[in-house]
Design a protein around this motif. Structure first.
Motif, PDB file in Angstrom:
ATOM      1  N   PHE A  75      16.862  59.896  41.261  1.00 56.79           N
ATOM      2  CA  PHE A  75      16.609  59.312  39.933  1.00 56.79           C
ATOM      3  C   PHE A  75      17.180  60.183  38.810  1.00 56.79           C
ATOM      4  CE2 PHE A  75      13.136  61.602  37.630  1.00 56.79           C
ATOM      5  CZ  PHE A  75      12.787  62.550  38.575  1.00 56.79           C
ATOM      6  N   LYS A 123      16.894  70.902  32.446  1.00 61.29           N
ATOM      7  CA  LYS A 123      18.291  70.820  32.888  1.00 61.29           C
ATOM      8  C   LYS A 123      19.173  71.568  31.895  1.00 61.29           C
ATOM      9  CE  LYS A 123      18.191  66.135  33.297  1.00 61.29           C
ATOM     10  NZ  LYS A 123      18.585  64.787  33.856  1.00 61.29           N
ATOM     11  N   ASN A 183      15.997  62.741  28.003  1.00 59.13           N
ATOM     12  CA  ASN A 183      15.268  62.468  26.770  1.00 59.13           C
ATOM     13  C   ASN A 183      16.191  62.469  25.562  1.00 59.13           C
ATOM     14  OD1 ASN A 183      12.123  62.560  27.364  1.00 59.13           O
ATOM     15  ND2 ASN A 183      13.209  63.902  28.773  1.00 59.13           N
ATOM     16  N   HIS A 222      22.257  66.147  36.901  1.00 64.99           N
ATOM     17  CA  HIS A 222      20.969  66.757  37.273  1.00 64.99           C
ATOM     18  C   HIS A 222      20.797  68.148  36.668  1.00 64.99           C
ATOM     19  CE1 HIS A 222      19.844  63.344  39.576  1.00 64.99           C
ATOM     20  NE2 HIS A 222      20.959  63.405  40.300  1.00 64.99           N
ATOM     21  N   ASP A 229      21.309  70.076  25.900  1.00 69.60           N
ATOM     22  CA  ASP A 229      21.529  68.676  25.502  1.00 69.60           C
ATOM     23  C   ASP A 229      21.068  68.411  24.074  1.00 69.60           C
ATOM     24  OD1 ASP A 229      19.088  69.327  26.810  1.00 69.60           O
ATOM     25  OD2 ASP A 229      18.632  67.233  27.243  1.00 69.60           O
TER      26      ASP A 229
HETATM   27  N1  LIG Z   1      17.549  69.561  29.210  1.00 70.31           N
HETATM   28  C1  LIG Z   1      16.753  68.594  29.658  1.00 70.31           C
HETATM   29  N2  LIG Z   1      16.061  68.797  30.781  1.00 70.31           N
HETATM   30  C2  LIG Z   1      15.244  67.826  31.264  1.00 70.31           C
HETATM   31  C3  LIG Z   1      15.083  66.596  30.595  1.00 70.31           C
HETATM   32  C4  LIG Z   1      15.835  66.401  29.408  1.00 70.31           C
HETATM   33  O1  LIG Z   1      15.762  65.356  28.759  1.00 70.31           O
HETATM   34  N3  LIG Z   1      16.650  67.421  28.975  1.00 70.31           N
HETATM   35  N4  LIG Z   1      14.226  65.648  31.120  1.00 70.31           N
HETATM   36  C5  LIG Z   1      13.174  66.122  31.997  1.00 70.31           C
HETATM   37  C6  LIG Z   1      12.444  65.079  32.693  1.00 70.31           C
HETATM   38  S1  LIG Z   1      11.336  64.208  31.743  1.00 70.31           S
HETATM   39  C7  LIG Z   1      12.554  64.873  34.045  1.00 70.31           C
HETATM   40  S2  LIG Z   1      11.547  63.781  34.853  1.00 70.31           S
HETATM   41  C8  LIG Z   1      13.567  65.597  34.853  1.00 70.31           C
HETATM   42  C9  LIG Z   1      14.466  64.628  35.596  1.00 70.31           C
HETATM   43  O2  LIG Z   1      15.454  65.294  36.317  1.00 70.31           O
HETATM   44  P1  LIG Z   1      16.706  64.500  36.932  1.00 70.31           P
HETATM   45  O3  LIG Z   1      17.367  63.744  35.812  1.00 70.31           O
HETATM   46  O4  LIG Z   1      17.561  65.513  37.558  1.00 70.31           O
HETATM   47  O5  LIG Z   1      16.153  63.549  37.952  1.00 70.31           O
HETATM   48  O6  LIG Z   1      14.374  66.437  34.033  1.00 70.31           O
HETATM   49  C10 LIG Z   1      13.689  67.128  33.028  1.00 70.31           C
HETATM   50  N5  LIG Z   1      14.581  68.076  32.432  1.00 70.31           N
END
Ligand SMILES: Nc1nc2c(c(=O)[nH]1)N[C@H]1C(S)=C(S)[C@@H](COP(=O)(O)O)O[C@H]1N2
Ligand SMILES: [Mo]
Length: 376
Positions: free
Chosen positions: A47, A211, A51, A193, A152
């Protein structure tokens, strides 16, 4: 154009197959349960949750840098190559699950992305324990919490504010399994990811697994970035009537995710050939910081249960795979439910209990319907 048609070029670009698009800006996509039928979730089925918008890609991942600062003796400014060369690598297979997974089952509808059961995957992560890096920086006695920062931009493309910046109490940061990861399923961590470098904070909401990691700010108090305040990732301390606005109620931050299972075979809506006398039901189960102690299935609405056989997890935070052969009494329509129970004796409910305004932590049992057709 439907959401799926719009998604196709993006999914092709990131090597995704068969995901369901929940939103394209930010890009959010979940995995149908039947595509989670592998022990290790292939990257093509994993998945996606963002954000904000995507950061720029960089030419040489080894040059990716991140810093550790705040309540530390020494500020660290490390490249990915420094991480790989300076610390002992770890390999763990661990579940990553969005805090809002299951949200669409709440009634009335809760705020946020309408995840069904597919905001989850279980991948092999390679990286170093965050604790080893924090030890190198030297934690001051005042170090209480982490704050995570990624590269990001937010939803409007601005780098002024973080799209999301959450953090954990220092004890969680110091767990062996909390990783700074640069590989997924043995491959270079894919950009979508979080490659070149991300956090993996297993057992807790996926939002902690930052991430495109640029910075860990060690703090002397709870972190207050986007995703840490107000109703974000907070649950009512006492049960609320469904539909409340959550104003003025006592809330606490969601930490460990609740016990949950999914049925990954058969797929919902499967037709079974005439004469079928039993069906093999398979799935996965996980339980946040706890262990899964058993999984049972029912085809009569919970009147009787059949115990599933489970695999042993490879390491802490791995999911278990389970399987059970269910006898069928002839033609007709059957609803299969799977229920996992954790090491604290907590089981999944038949309906989405624990309603909360932002719809976190829904662990209602997964239902799959099958029909055994009549003899011709
Ligand atoms: N930099 C960053 N990291 C993030 C996010 C993001 O929007 N920006 N979303 C988070 C959320 S809410 C989730 S559930 C996971 C999803 O990881 P995936 O996209 O590798 O499945 O990353 C997290 N890390
Ligand atoms: Mo998430």
């Amino acid at each position: 154009m439907t959401m799926q048609e719009r998604a196709k070029p993006v999914f092709d670009l990131f090597g995704k197959e068969g995901l369901t698009l929940l939103g394209d800006k930010p890009l959010v996509a979940e995995t149908p349960e039947f595509l989670l039928d592998d022990e290790t979730t292939p990257i093509s089925h994993f998945f996606i949750r963002n954000n904000g918008l995507l950061p720029e890609t960089i030419a040489n991942p080894e040059d990716w840098r991140f810093t550790v600062d705040g309540e530390v003796d020494r500020v660290l400014d490390l490249s990915l190559a420094d991480l790989k060369n300076g610390f002992r690598p770890k390999h763990y297979r661990m579940v990553l699950e969005c805090g809002g997974n299951g949200r669409s089952f709440f009634d009335p509808k809760a705020e946020g992305n309408p995840w069904t059961n597919g905001g989850v995957g279980c991948a092999e992560w390679t990286g170093v324990s965050l604790k080893d890096v924090l030890k190198e920086a030297g934690l001051k006695a005042s170090a209480l919490f982490t704050g995570h920062f990624g590269a990001d931009p937010d939803k409007n493309g601005s780098h002024e504010h973080q799209a999301m910046s959450r953090g954990v109490p220092i004890a969680k940061a110091l767990e062996e399994h909390t990783l700074l990861a640069w590989a997924m399923n043995g491959e270079k961590l894919p950009f979508i990811h979080g490659g070149p470098l991300r956090l993996v904070v297993p057992g807790w909401p996926g939002s902690l697994s930052q991430k495109w990691l640029k910075r860990i700010w060690v703090r002397d108090r709870e972190h207050d970035g986007p995703g840490m305040t107000g109703l974000s990732y907070r649950m009512p301390v006492r049960p609320l009537p469904p539909g409340s606005d959550g104003m003025g109620v006592e809330l606490r931050v969601l930490e460990s995710m609740p016990v949950r299972s999914i049925i990954t075979a058969p797929a919902d809506g499967t037709g079974l050939a005439a004469g079928t006398t039993s069906i093999e039901v398979r799935g996965a189960a996980w339980a946040g910081d706890e262990e899964v102690v058993r999984v049972d299935c029912t085809i009569d609405g919970g009147a009787t249960w059949l115990p599933a056989t489970m695999t042993s997890p490879r390491n802490r935070y791995d999911w278990v795979r389970w399987c059970v052969e269910i006898p069928l009494k002839g033609e007709g329509y059957y609803e299969i439910f799977a229920r996992a129970i954790d090491s604290k004796g907590r089981a999944q409910p038949f309906h989405a209990a624990n309603w909360n305004p932002n719809g976190y932590g829904c662990n209602v049992m997964h239902k799959v319907a099958v029909t055994l057709v009549a003899e011709a």
